[in-house]
Design a protein around this motif. Structure first.
Motif, mmCIF file in Angstrom:
data_model
loop_
_atom_site.group_PDB
_atom_site.id
_atom_site.type_symbol
_atom_site.label_atom_id
_atom_site.label_comp_id
_atom_site.label_asym_id
_atom_site.label_seq_id
_atom_site.Cartn_x
_atom_site.Cartn_y
_atom_site.Cartn_z
ATOM 1 N N LEU A 134 6.251 -7.072 3.589
ATOM 2 C CA LEU A 134 7.033 -7.223 4.812
ATOM 3 C C LEU A 134 6.254 -6.633 5.986
ATOM 4 O O LEU A 134 6.472 -5.505 6.403
ATOM 5 C CB LEU A 134 8.388 -6.529 4.647
ATOM 6 C CG LEU A 134 9.455 -6.853 5.659
ATOM 7 C CD1 LEU A 134 9.747 -8.347 5.697
ATOM 8 C CD2 LEU A 134 10.711 -6.093 5.342
ATOM 9 N N LEU A 154 7.783 -2.682 -0.682
ATOM 10 C CA LEU A 154 7.837 -3.772 0.295
ATOM 11 C C LEU A 154 6.756 -3.678 1.370
ATOM 12 O O LEU A 154 6.509 -4.650 2.081
ATOM 13 C CB LEU A 154 9.199 -3.782 0.991
ATOM 14 C CG LEU A 154 10.395 -4.088 0.125
ATOM 15 C CD1 LEU A 154 11.681 -3.881 0.911
ATOM 16 C CD2 LEU A 154 10.318 -5.500 -0.409
ATOM 17 N N ALA A 155 6.117 -2.542 1.476
ATOM 18 C CA ALA A 155 5.224 -2.273 2.600
ATOM 19 C C ALA A 155 4.079 -3.273 2.729
ATOM 20 O O ALA A 155 3.647 -3.567 3.848
ATOM 21 C CB ALA A 155 4.673 -0.856 2.500
ATOM 22 N N LEU A 182 17.388 -9.783 4.942
ATOM 23 C CA LEU A 182 15.945 -9.824 4.713
ATOM 24 C C LEU A 182 15.394 -11.178 5.148
ATOM 25 O O LEU A 182 14.331 -11.259 5.767
ATOM 26 C CB LEU A 182 15.616 -9.549 3.245
ATOM 27 C CG LEU A 182 14.139 -9.592 2.863
ATOM 28 C CD1 LEU A 182 13.313 -8.601 3.668
ATOM 29 C CD2 LEU A 182 13.983 -9.342 1.363
ATOM 30 N N GLU A 198 13.988 9.244 1.148
ATOM 31 C CA GLU A 198 14.563 8.137 0.374
ATOM 32 C C GLU A 198 14.068 6.784 0.896
ATOM 33 O O GLU A 198 13.737 5.896 0.126
ATOM 34 C CB GLU A 198 16.087 8.184 0.435
ATOM 35 C CG GLU A 198 16.687 9.367 -0.289
ATOM 36 C CD GLU A 198 18.163 9.530 0.025
ATOM 37 O OE1 GLU A 198 18.919 9.842 -0.913
ATOM 38 O OE2 GLU A 198 18.573 9.343 1.198
ATOM 39 N N THR A 199 14.019 6.662 2.207
ATOM 40 C CA THR A 199 13.544 5.422 2.820
ATOM 41 C C THR A 199 12.096 5.160 2.452
ATOM 42 O O THR A 199 11.718 4.026 2.127
ATOM 43 C CB THR A 199 13.700 5.488 4.348
ATOM 44 O OG1 THR A 199 15.075 5.734 4.664
ATOM 45 C CG2 THR A 199 13.239 4.204 5.009
ATOM 46 N N GLU A 200 11.280 6.188 2.480
ATOM 47 C CA GLU A 200 9.863 6.041 2.133
ATOM 48 C C GLU A 200 9.703 5.539 0.700
ATOM 49 O O GLU A 200 8.903 4.634 0.435
ATOM 50 C CB GLU A 200 9.135 7.370 2.302
ATOM 51 C CG GLU A 200 7.654 7.281 2.016
ATOM 52 C CD GLU A 200 6.936 8.603 2.217
ATOM 53 O OE1 GLU A 200 5.698 8.598 2.102
ATOM 54 O OE2 GLU A 200 7.591 9.633 2.477
ATOM 55 N N LYS A 201 10.470 6.066 -0.222
ATOM 56 C CA LYS A 201 10.392 5.634 -1.615
ATOM 57 C C LYS A 201 10.798 4.172 -1.773
ATOM 58 O O LYS A 201 10.189 3.430 -2.527
ATOM 59 C CB LYS A 201 11.271 6.523 -2.498
ATOM 60 C CG LYS A 201 10.721 7.899 -2.706
ATOM 61 C CD LYS A 201 11.668 8.743 -3.523
ATOM 62 C CE LYS A 201 11.190 10.170 -3.609
ATOM 63 N NZ LYS A 201 12.152 11.029 -4.295
ATOM 64 N N LEU A 202 11.831 3.765 -1.060
ATOM 65 C CA LEU A 202 12.294 2.380 -1.142
ATOM 66 C C LEU A 202 11.358 1.419 -0.411
ATOM 67 O O LEU A 202 11.236 0.258 -0.791
ATOM 68 C CB LEU A 202 13.704 2.264 -0.563
ATOM 69 C CG LEU A 202 14.791 2.985 -1.348
ATOM 70 C CD1 LEU A 202 16.092 2.990 -0.564
ATOM 71 C CD2 LEU A 202 14.982 2.339 -2.707
ATOM 72 N N TRP A 203 10.714 1.902 0.640
ATOM 73 C CA TRP A 203 9.841 1.062 1.451
ATOM 74 C C TRP A 203 8.532 0.725 0.745
ATOM 75 O O TRP A 203 8.010 -0.383 0.915
ATOM 76 C CB TRP A 203 9.554 1.745 2.783
ATOM 77 C CG TRP A 203 8.591 0.970 3.627
ATOM 78 C CD1 TRP A 203 7.331 1.337 3.971
ATOM 79 C CD2 TRP A 203 8.796 -0.306 4.225
ATOM 80 N NE1 TRP A 203 6.746 0.365 4.745
ATOM 81 C CE2 TRP A 203 7.635 -0.665 4.912
ATOM 82 C CE3 TRP A 203 9.860 -1.205 4.232
ATOM 83 C CZ2 TRP A 203 7.495 -1.852 5.605
ATOM 84 C CZ3 TRP A 203 9.727 -2.393 4.921
ATOM 85 C CH2 TRP A 203 8.558 -2.705 5.598
ATOM 86 N N GLN A 204 8.004 1.620 -0.042
ATOM 87 C CA GLN A 204 6.682 1.428 -0.639
ATOM 88 C C GLN A 204 6.513 0.099 -1.363
ATOM 89 O O GLN A 204 5.490 -0.568 -1.167
ATOM 90 C CB GLN A 204 6.322 2.601 -1.554
ATOM 91 C CG GLN A 204 6.051 3.889 -0.803
ATOM 92 C CD GLN A 204 5.036 3.723 0.305
ATOM 93 O OE1 GLN A 204 3.942 3.238 0.092
ATOM 94 N NE2 GLN A 204 5.412 4.104 1.509
#
Length: 73
Positions: free
Chosen positions: A18, A14-15, A52, A6-12
């Motif tokens: 950020l 912003l990667a 953020l 789940e974190t990976e999907k949300l991070w993409q």
């Protein structure tokens, strides 16, 4: 708590934004993003994007301490 998947999907999304700034271009992108966040959040300490702003502020400060010595005075 989010799973790694789940974190990976949300991070993409912003990667590429950020990141630890390593050059003037990435530093300026973070400064622009922080300016936009300040405009959005204003003085509302309860706004969901306050944390953020804090993180981006730390990244900017780190770059400035390493690359802009006159700001350290």
């Amino acid at each position: 708590m989010l799973s790694i998947t789940e974190t990976e999907k949300l991070w993409q999304p912003l990667a590429n934004i950020l990141v630890m700034p390593r050059d003037e271009t990435s530093y300026q992108k973070l400064v622009q993003l922080l300016d936009q966040l300040i405009d959005e959040v204003g003085e509302n300490e309860q706004h969901p994007l306050v944390s953020l702003m804090d993180i981006i502020g730390v990244l900017i400060e780190h770059y400035e301490n390493e690359h802009i010595p006159e700001l350290q005075d």
